[in-house]
Design a protein around this motif. Structure first.
Motif, PDB file in Angstrom:
ATOM      1  N   ARG A  45     -25.877   4.626  58.127  1.00 21.25           N
ATOM      2  CA  ARG A  45     -25.350   3.273  58.348  1.00 21.25           C
ATOM      3  C   ARG A  45     -26.360   2.211  57.943  1.00 21.25           C
ATOM      4  NH1 ARG A  45     -22.748   5.429  63.152  1.00 21.25           N
ATOM      5  NH2 ARG A  45     -24.649   5.001  64.324  1.00 21.25           N
ATOM      6  N   ARG A  46     -27.634   2.466  58.241  1.00 20.35           N
ATOM      7  CA  ARG A  46     -28.667   1.497  57.891  1.00 20.35           C
ATOM      8  C   ARG A  46     -28.770   1.323  56.382  1.00 20.35           C
ATOM      9  NH1 ARG A  46     -33.373   3.362  60.897  1.00 20.35           N
ATOM     10  NH2 ARG A  46     -33.738   4.749  59.132  1.00 20.35           N
ATOM     11  N   TRP A  47     -28.714   2.429  55.640  1.00 20.97           N
ATOM     12  CA  TRP A  47     -28.731   2.355  54.172  1.00 20.97           C
ATOM     13  C   TRP A  47     -27.524   1.573  53.668  1.00 20.97           C
ATOM     14  CZ3 TRP A  47     -24.802   4.546  51.183  1.00 20.97           C
ATOM     15  CH2 TRP A  47     -24.979   4.430  49.810  1.00 20.97           C
ATOM     16  N   HIS A  48     -26.355   1.875  54.227  1.00 22.95           N
ATOM     17  CA  HIS A  48     -25.130   1.220  53.782  1.00 22.95           C
ATOM     18  C   HIS A  48     -25.174  -0.279  54.063  1.00 22.95           C
ATOM     19  CE1 HIS A  48     -20.815   0.071  54.045  1.00 22.95           C
ATOM     20  NE2 HIS A  48     -20.701   0.893  53.025  1.00 22.95           N
ATOM     21  N   ALA A  49     -25.588  -0.648  55.264  1.00 21.72           N
ATOM     22  CA  ALA A  49     -25.641  -2.065  55.636  1.00 21.72           C
ATOM     23  C   ALA A  49     -26.655  -2.816  54.772  1.00 21.72           C
ATOM     24  CB  ALA A  49     -25.999  -2.207  57.113  1.00 21.72           C
ATOM     25  N   TRP A  50     -27.767  -2.175  54.448  1.00 18.38           N
ATOM     26  CA  TRP A  50     -28.791  -2.816  53.615  1.00 18.38           C
ATOM     27  C   TRP A  50     -28.241  -3.146  52.234  1.00 18.38           C
ATOM     28  CZ3 TRP A  50     -31.822  -0.370  49.479  1.00 18.38           C
ATOM     29  CH2 TRP A  50     -32.837  -1.189  48.998  1.00 18.38           C
ATOM     30  N   HIS A  51     -27.476  -2.242  51.670  1.00 14.85           N
ATOM     31  CA  HIS A  51     -26.912  -2.498  50.344  1.00 14.85           C
ATOM     32  C   HIS A  51     -25.747  -3.490  50.395  1.00 14.85           C
ATOM     33  CE1 HIS A  51     -28.851  -0.282  47.162  1.00 14.85           C
ATOM     34  NE2 HIS A  51     -28.920   0.805  47.892  1.00 14.85           N
ATOM     35  N   MET A  52     -24.916  -3.371  51.423  1.00 14.85           N
ATOM     36  CA  MET A  52     -23.703  -4.196  51.460  1.00 14.85           C
ATOM     37  C   MET A  52     -24.001  -5.647  51.799  1.00 14.85           C
ATOM     38  SD  MET A  52     -20.960  -2.646  50.544  1.00 14.85           S
ATOM     39  CE  MET A  52     -19.753  -3.812  51.150  1.00 14.85           C
ATOM     40  N   GLY A  53     -24.985  -5.916  52.648  1.00 13.42           N
ATOM     41  CA  GLY A  53     -25.248  -7.289  53.068  1.00 13.42           C
ATOM     42  C   GLY A  53     -24.045  -7.865  53.793  1.00 13.42           C
ATOM     43  N   GLN A  54     -23.583  -9.014  53.344  1.00 15.63           N
ATOM     44  CA  GLN A  54     -22.457  -9.699  53.978  1.00 15.63           C
ATOM     45  C   GLN A  54     -21.110  -9.366  53.344  1.00 15.63           C
ATOM     46  OE1 GLN A  54     -22.949 -11.518  56.799  1.00 15.63           O
ATOM     47  NE2 GLN A  54     -25.044 -10.723  56.554  1.00 15.63           N
ATOM     48  N   ARG A  55     -21.129  -8.509  52.316  1.00 13.94           N
ATOM     49  CA  ARG A  55     -19.868  -8.172  51.658  1.00 13.94           C
ATOM     50  C   ARG A  55     -19.019  -7.256  52.531  1.00 13.94           C
ATOM     51  NH1 ARG A  55     -21.905  -5.254  46.601  1.00 13.94           N
ATOM     52  NH2 ARG A  55     -23.628  -4.794  48.026  1.00 13.94           N
ATOM     53  N   GLU A  56     -17.731  -7.260  52.268  1.00 17.04           N
ATOM     54  CA  GLU A  56     -16.821  -6.371  52.974  1.00 17.04           C
ATOM     55  C   GLU A  56     -16.102  -5.485  51.968  1.00 17.04           C
ATOM     56  OE1 GLU A  56     -14.119  -8.350  55.512  1.00 17.04           O
ATOM     57  OE2 GLU A  56     -15.649  -9.276  56.765  1.00 17.04           O
ATOM     58  N   GLU A  57     -15.778  -4.267  52.394  1.00 17.99           N
ATOM     59  CA  GLU A  57     -15.043  -3.357  51.533  1.00 17.99           C
ATOM     60  C   GLU A  57     -13.607  -3.857  51.376  1.00 17.99           C
ATOM     61  OE1 GLU A  57     -16.642  -2.565  54.253  1.00 17.99           O
ATOM     62  OE2 GLU A  57     -18.416  -1.498  53.535  1.00 17.99           O
ATOM     63  N   GLN A  58     -13.076  -3.726  50.173  1.00 16.82           N
ATOM     64  CA  GLN A  58     -11.764  -4.289  49.889  1.00 16.82           C
ATOM     65  C   GLN A  58     -10.651  -3.241  49.830  1.00 16.82           C
ATOM     66  OE1 GLN A  58     -11.274  -7.644  49.732  1.00 16.82           O
ATOM     67  NE2 GLN A  58     -13.444  -7.745  50.293  1.00 16.82           N
ATOM     68  N   PHE A  59     -10.898  -2.092  49.183  1.00 14.47           N
ATOM     69  CA  PHE A  59      -9.851  -1.109  48.928  1.00 14.47           C
ATOM     70  C   PHE A  59      -8.606  -1.827  48.391  1.00 14.47           C
ATOM     71  CE2 PHE A  59     -12.513   0.682  52.299  1.00 14.47           C
ATOM     72  CZ  PHE A  59     -12.897   1.868  51.704  1.00 14.47           C
ATOM     73  N   ASP A  60      -8.828  -2.580  47.334  1.00 13.86           N
ATOM     74  CA  ASP A  60      -7.855  -3.538  46.813  1.00 13.86           C
ATOM     75  C   ASP A  60      -6.808  -2.852  45.944  1.00 13.86           C
ATOM     76  OD1 ASP A  60      -6.475  -5.726  45.954  1.00 13.86           O
ATOM     77  OD2 ASP A  60      -8.175  -6.666  44.894  1.00 13.86           O
ATOM     78  N   ALA A  61      -5.550  -2.827  46.433  1.00 13.13           N
ATOM     79  CA  ALA A  61      -4.462  -2.244  45.669  1.00 13.13           C
ATOM     80  C   ALA A  61      -3.818  -3.235  44.713  1.00 13.13           C
ATOM     81  CB  ALA A  61      -3.393  -1.696  46.624  1.00 13.13           C
ATOM     82  N   THR A  62      -4.282  -4.486  44.726  1.00 13.49           N
ATOM     83  CA  THR A  62      -3.688  -5.506  43.862  1.00 13.49           C
ATOM     84  C   THR A  62      -4.453  -5.667  42.553  1.00 13.49           C
ATOM     85  OG1 THR A  62      -4.997  -7.348  44.754  1.00 13.49           O
ATOM     86  CG2 THR A  62      -2.968  -6.752  45.921  1.00 13.49           C
ATOM     87  N   LYS A  63      -5.608  -5.053  42.442  1.00 10.66           N
ATOM     88  CA  LYS A  63      -6.483  -5.265  41.291  1.00 10.66           C
ATOM     89  C   LYS A  63      -5.883  -4.658  40.026  1.00 10.66           C
ATOM     90  CE  LYS A  63     -11.296  -4.591  39.841  1.00 10.66           C
ATOM     91  NZ  LYS A  63     -12.592  -3.946  40.214  1.00 10.66           N
ATOM     92  N   ALA A  64      -5.917  -5.429  38.946  1.00  9.20           N
ATOM     93  CA  ALA A  64      -5.394  -4.953  37.677  1.00  9.20           C
ATOM     94  C   ALA A  64      -6.403  -4.020  37.008  1.00  9.20           C
ATOM     95  CB  ALA A  64      -5.107  -6.128  36.747  1.00  9.20           C
ATOM     96  N   LEU A  65      -5.922  -3.181  36.076  1.00 11.37           N
ATOM     97  CA  LEU A  65      -6.817  -2.353  35.299  1.00 11.37           C
ATOM     98  C   LEU A  65      -7.706  -3.233  34.432  1.00 11.37           C
ATOM     99  CD1 LEU A  65      -4.354   0.462  34.192  1.00 11.37           C
ATOM    100  CD2 LEU A  65      -5.827   0.406  36.194  1.00 11.37           C
ATOM    101  N   ARG A  66      -8.873  -2.733  34.099  1.00  8.55           N
ATOM    102  CA  ARG A  66      -9.826  -3.589  33.385  1.00  8.55           C
ATOM    103  C   ARG A  66      -9.521  -3.700  31.886  1.00  8.55           C
ATOM    104  NH1 ARG A  66     -15.514  -0.708  32.046  1.00  8.55           N
ATOM    105  NH2 ARG A  66     -14.787   1.431  31.711  1.00  8.55           N
ATOM    106  N   ARG A  67      -8.618  -2.877  31.368  1.00  9.49           N
ATOM    107  CA  ARG A  67      -8.191  -3.022  29.963  1.00  9.49           C
ATOM    108  C   ARG A  67      -6.790  -2.469  29.797  1.00  9.49           C
ATOM    109  NH1 ARG A  67     -11.817   1.316  29.835  1.00  9.49           N
ATOM    110  NH2 ARG A  67     -10.913   3.281  29.115  1.00  9.49           N
TER     111      ARG A  67
END
Length: 404
Positions: free
Chosen positions: A382-404
């Motif tokens: 958890r400490r490693w994860h929190a250090w990398h994530m900072g204030q960001r939140e995980e999205q698991f975004d199903a609305t995101k378009a393909l990149r190409r």
């Protein structure tokens, strides 16, 4: 689509069978189910996504409705379509085969493995990027390509951290269950977009993010780490492997992976399936596979602005991840890619092995040591994860378009 066993794998299987009577391949029924699973998806979730995320409602409104249903319960969302109610009903149904005790034991195995489980699982996943059926969806979605590879890994790590909390996957309304349903919806959304993309060859690859391919990720969280981490000091017993297989089977249920006809219940059967997958590789991912493999470890490289202890910490994890890839990618696959040597990380992994063996032996005779080992492993993860994530939140975004 057809799966063809390579002559080399067939010869090895025949020699081992003659010499030891040990069968390296799964049964014919399991092999047939694995092949059929290459074209099988998740009809219940697909109906929901088609009607909402990809329908007139649109992604933003569908995501908001899903969040509301997860927060207050589907029965308190009067406008929820029938496809959404069917999805929640399936998600909330407890399978007849579920054993709560085995779920708890399997989650405890993950807590002991901790950060190491994620690293081994990811290295094993990178080894599968030789396959176009796996590389094309990931490349089109873009999460594990280029500089975003670490961010996507952190998202996945968040799900791992939540689902292995004691009792979390069986607790209604838990964060673990919320994220699991969002992962399921995201997979289905990506599947639909990739399936209609001109780069996808259904004749060669079947269905994107198929049932069989999702099952491989379940093996990557059970027999894969159990086998691989043994050499690094983690002494996982056959009974614990059976428990973690059961636990992963239920995780599969939550994310839409229904593979009862082929899912292994023993260590040996799990290894047979992994050998069969390796035997039927097509090695057809080309530059897409190279992009994915070569993106991950370098994504741990600290930015030029990072200095001091933070830079050393980032470098440590970069070398550690490189060590895992050197150890757990098959050498004949790894040599096709440009990767850091991994030798410093390998040295770290082997130097700490005697300590891990000592703790693993002690935990078998002392429940207090076992509990201490689990808590410490999770705290470091958890400490490693929190250090990398900072204030960001995980999205698991199903609305995101393909990149190409």
């Amino acid at each position: 689509m057809e799966l063809t066993v390579s002559p080399g794998h067939q010869r090895l299987r025949d020699r081992v069978k003659r010499a030891t009577r040990v069968e390296l391949f799964p049964t014919d029924d399991v092999r047939a189910a694995f092949q059929a699973g290459q074209t099988a998806g998740d009809p219940t979730a697909e109906a929901f996504v088609a009607e909402t995320y990809h329908g007139e409602m649109g992604g933003a409104a569908a995501a908001a409705m899903l969040d509301e249903a997860l927060r207050v319960g589907i029965d308190k969302v009067p406008d929820a379509p029938e496809s959404m109610r069917a999805l929640f009903n399936e998600f909330e149904t407890i399978p007849d085969w579920l054993d709560p005790d085995l779920i708890g034991q399997g989650a405890a195995v993950w807590r002991r493995w901790g950060y190491n489980m994620g690293a081994v699982g990811n290295a094993g996943t990178m080894d599968t990027y030789t396959e176009g059926s796996l590389a094309v969806p990931l490349s089109l979605a873009g999460g594990y390509a280029g500089s975003s590879a670490l961010n996507r890994y952190l998202e996945t790590s968040k799900w791992w951290l939540e689902v292995c909390q004691p009792g979390a996957v069986l607790t209604p309304g838990s964060k673990a269950r919320e994220l699991s349903l969002k992962v399921r919806v995201m997979h289905v959304s990506v599947r639909a977009r990739v399936a209609s993309h001109p780069e996808w060859d259904a004749k060669a690859h079947g269905l994107p993010i198929s049932q069989s391919e999702m099952m491989l990720t379940l093996l990557g969280g059970s027999v894969g780490p159990a086998f691989g981490l043994m050499g690094l000091g983690f002494l996982t017993s056959p009974a614990e492997v059976r428990a973690v297989l059961h636990y992963n089977r239920y995780l599969g249920h939550l994310v839409g992976c229904s593979v009862d006809d082929m899912y292994p219940t023993t260590y040996r059967d799990g290894l047979r399936l992994l050998y069969y997958f390796d035997a039927t590789r097509k090695h057809d991912s080309g530059s897409l596979g190279a992009e994915l493999v070569e993106s991950f470890v370098p994504s741990f490289e600290p930015a030029p602005s990072v200095r001091g202890v933070a830079r050393l910490r980032a470098k440590f994890h970069l070398h550690l991840q490189a060590g895992y890839t050197r150890l757990f990618m098959l050498p004949w696959n790894r040599r096709d890619y440009r990767l850091p040597s991994g030798l410093p990380g390998l040295a770290i992994l082997f130097l700490r092995t005697p300590f891990i063996v000592g703790v693993e032996l002690a935990r078998r005779v002392s429940p207090a040591v076992d509990e201490w080992w689990q808590r410490g492993s999770m705290r470091r993860w958890r400490r490693w994860h929190a250090w990398h994530m900072g204030q960001r939140e995980e999205q698991f975004d199903a609305t995101k378009a393909l990149r190409r």
